[in-house]
Scaffold this motif. Structure first.
Motif, short mmCIF file in Angstrom:
data_model
loop_
_atom_site.label_atom_id
_atom_site.label_comp_id
_atom_site.label_asym_id
_atom_site.label_seq_id
_atom_site.Cartn_x
_atom_site.Cartn_y
_atom_site.Cartn_z
N THR A 62 0.88 -1.21 -0.15
CA THR A 62 0.13 -0.15 -0.06
C THR A 62 0.88 1.20 0.20
O THR A 62 1.84 1.20 0.61
N SER A 69 0.40 4.10 1.31
CA SER A 69 -0.03 5.17 2.25
C SER A 69 1.51 4.98 3.18
O SER A 69 2.02 4.42 3.72
N ASN A 71 1.40 6.44 6.00
CA ASN A 71 1.12 6.57 7.22
C ASN A 71 0.92 5.39 8.09
O ASN A 71 0.37 5.40 9.04
N ALA A 72 1.47 4.17 7.41
CA ALA A 72 1.14 2.91 8.18
C ALA A 72 1.53 2.68 9.50
O ALA A 72 0.97 2.05 10.15
N GLU A 129 -0.66 5.18 11.73
CA GLU A 129 -2.23 4.46 11.72
C GLU A 129 -2.08 3.50 12.64
O GLU A 129 -3.16 3.35 13.35
N ALA A 130 -0.96 2.68 12.84
CA ALA A 130 -1.07 1.41 13.52
C ALA A 130 -0.44 1.72 14.78
O ALA A 130 -0.43 0.90 15.73
N LEU A 175 4.73 -4.77 7.29
CA LEU A 175 5.48 -3.41 7.08
C LEU A 175 6.70 -3.54 6.24
O LEU A 175 7.53 -4.44 6.47
N ARG A 191 5.07 1.94 4.33
CA ARG A 191 4.11 1.34 3.92
C ARG A 191 3.84 -0.22 4.19
O ARG A 191 4.83 -0.43 5.10
N ARG A 192 2.86 -0.75 3.86
CA ARG A 192 2.64 -2.07 4.25
C ARG A 192 2.30 -3.05 3.08
O ARG A 192 1.44 -2.86 2.35
N GLU A 245 0.00 -5.82 1.64
CA GLU A 245 -1.38 -6.50 2.27
C GLU A 245 -1.19 -8.03 2.29
O GLU A 245 -1.85 -8.43 2.94
N THR A 257 -0.07 -9.14 5.81
CA THR A 257 -0.83 -8.83 7.26
C THR A 257 -0.94 -9.77 8.02
O THR A 257 -1.01 -11.07 7.57
#
Length: 472
Positions: free
Chosen positions: A127, A129, A131-132, A135-136, A204, A267-268, A270, A273
């Motif tokens: 992803t 973003s 902000n991973a 956000e986590a 991550l 970033r992460r 998916e 996860t």
């Protein structure tokens, strides 16, 4: 079980792989004779290891109570948690049962490369973003993480105590471009809560760079047992991805990369996860960097001690310590706990070969001090440390005045080093200090003290050709 590192590192240096945590707070399926044999198995923070009905388990420390089967929370918070849970249950129209933790493979003190990771099919870009992390709520490993030691492990291997299932809750194989950072750091970020930590960290993305400029993008896909985390930033890399950082394929556990650095990108991925259902297949080998890496030889395959023929007088030089650059265990080492082990025993995970690089048997008048202390004296360079410490003479004294002269012939896994000066004594010599023969692992000598004399026994130097036989 009290293990000498000789026993523990029979398969080579690497991190103990952490499969998913055992799901029963009270008991696992690992046999034991005492709680000390259970200390390396996973248990929640704020708990103590137990041995009941000959099986390992754990219970919450005083002042803490069990929440479910995998958390210990302060008693003061218990009523608040129960109250919130009751209110939630009352307002819910239906209840769902959380998925059980992934099946676990309990690991013993035997080292293995890492906590497991996963691989996936056709790897999509992570992803985008940035902000991973925020956000986590991730606070571990901020900024640039330096002085990292990179090791490697296989994802389904008896040698590495892995079983093809990751700490992140999914199956994996060696093709996943993954790594395992410190378990304790991730858990501490979330008050020891396994699921919260795994949801926050798994997947991550990180960029890892070697001292000579190789850079590879990998993802958190496992957790690294802190018994084997030599520096806070150290990582265990899944085997197929390690080649891109090391510069060539290797199957030698002594081949590591030192002084690497890495950082999270924010970033992460998916596919990696927590409890991902898309972790297997389709991973491409990370892009090969352009420069070459030289391996840093670290810890050897076994840590054991050796016995020898006709014990000669040790070298009379009182300068063996200063000549070798010894800085560990200087002066009088007090508050030592003395335990014992057999040199070739399944019970003690020993195989008749010493950390000092020679074969040995129980008649050797030898002992094993803290591995970490010896390695840290020489920037974790195994051969330099072994050459400096192996064969050094020490006088060991018990609280009731028993004294024995012995020699460093092995290294003591710090999982079992209860006090900094604790020693593991080869079984044949233990009676001199204990006062009688014993085959009970619970029999130890407390509050002993010892010091290095400055002399060295040439028969017990690193890779000695004459360690066996003739010891009286």
């Amino acid at each position: 079980m009290h293990l000498s590192l000789a026993a523990v590192l029979v398969v080579g240096w690497s991190a103990v792989a952490l499969a998913a945590p055992i799901s029963d707070l009270q008991q696992s399926t690992v046999a034991c004779k005492g709680a000390f044999q259970c200390r390396t198995l996973y248990r929640p923070p704020n708990s103590i290891a137990t041995c009941r009905n000959s099986l390992c388990g754990y219970e919450c420390e005083e002042g803490y109570v069990a929440l479910g089967k995998r958390r210990c929370i302060p008693e003061a918070r218990a009523s608040e948690v129960v109250s919130r849970a009751s209110e939630s249950a009352a307002s819910a129209t239906s209840t769902t049962t959380p998925d059980p933790l992934p099946s676990s493979t309990a690991t013993s003190a035997q080292p293995s490369t890492a906590v497991t990771t996963t691989s996936t099919s056709s790897a999509p870009p992570p992803t985008s973003s940035g902000n991973a992390l925020t956000e986590a709520g991730v606070t571990g490993f901020p900024g640039l993480n330096t002085n990292a030691i990179l090791s490697w492990y296989d994802t389904n291997s008896g040698r590495d105590s892995t079983n093809g299932n990751s700490w992140c809750g999914f199956p994996y194989d060696n093709s996943v471009p993954g790594f395992a950072p410190s378990l304790n750091t991730m858990l501490a970020n979330f008050d020891g809560d396994y699921e919260s930590a795994a949801k926050a960290y798994c997947g991550l993305e990180a960029e890892i760079t070697t001292p000579d400029g190789r850079t590879v993008t990998l993802y958190v896909a496992d957790a690294f047992d802190d018994t084997w985390v030599r520096t806070p930033a150290s990582l265990d890399i899944i085997h197929d991805s390690f080649e891109s950082l090391y510069g060539s394929y290797t199957d030698n556990k002594n081949n590591v990369v030192k002084k690497a650095s890495w950082r999270f990108t924010g970033r992460r991925n998916e596919r990696l996860t927590f409890k991902s259902t898309d972790s297997l297949g389709g991973w491409a080998t990370p892009d090969s960097p352009t420069s070459t890496v030289t391996s840093a030889t670290s810890i050897p395959t076994t840590v054991q001690t050796s016995a020898t023929d006709t014990a000669p007088t040790p070298s009379s030089s009182a300068n063996a310590l200063t000549q070798a650059g010894i800085s560990g265990f200087l002066g009088n080492n007090t508050n030592a706990i003395l335990s014992w082990y057999d040199t070739n025993s399944g019970r003690d995970s020993t195989n008749g070969n010493s950390w000092c690089g020679f074969p040995y048997s129980n008649d050797l008048p030898g002992f094993a001090p803290s591995l970490r202390t010896m390695l840290s004296n020489f920037d974790y360079d195994y051969e330099t440390a072994a050459r400096a410490y192996c064969g050094l003479e020490a006088v060991i004294t018990t609280p009731d005045g028993r004294t024995a002269t012995m020699y460093i012939a092995d290294a003591f896994d710090d999982t079992w080093v209860i006090t900094p000066s604790s020693l593991d004594i080869i079984h044949g010599s233990f009676a001199q200090l204990y006062g009688s023969w014993t085959d009970n692992k619970l029999d130890v000598v407390k509050n002993a003290h010892w010091q290095l004399t400055g002399r060295r026994n040439e028969r017990l130097t690193f890779k000695s050709k004459n360690p066996l036989g003739g010891w009286s």
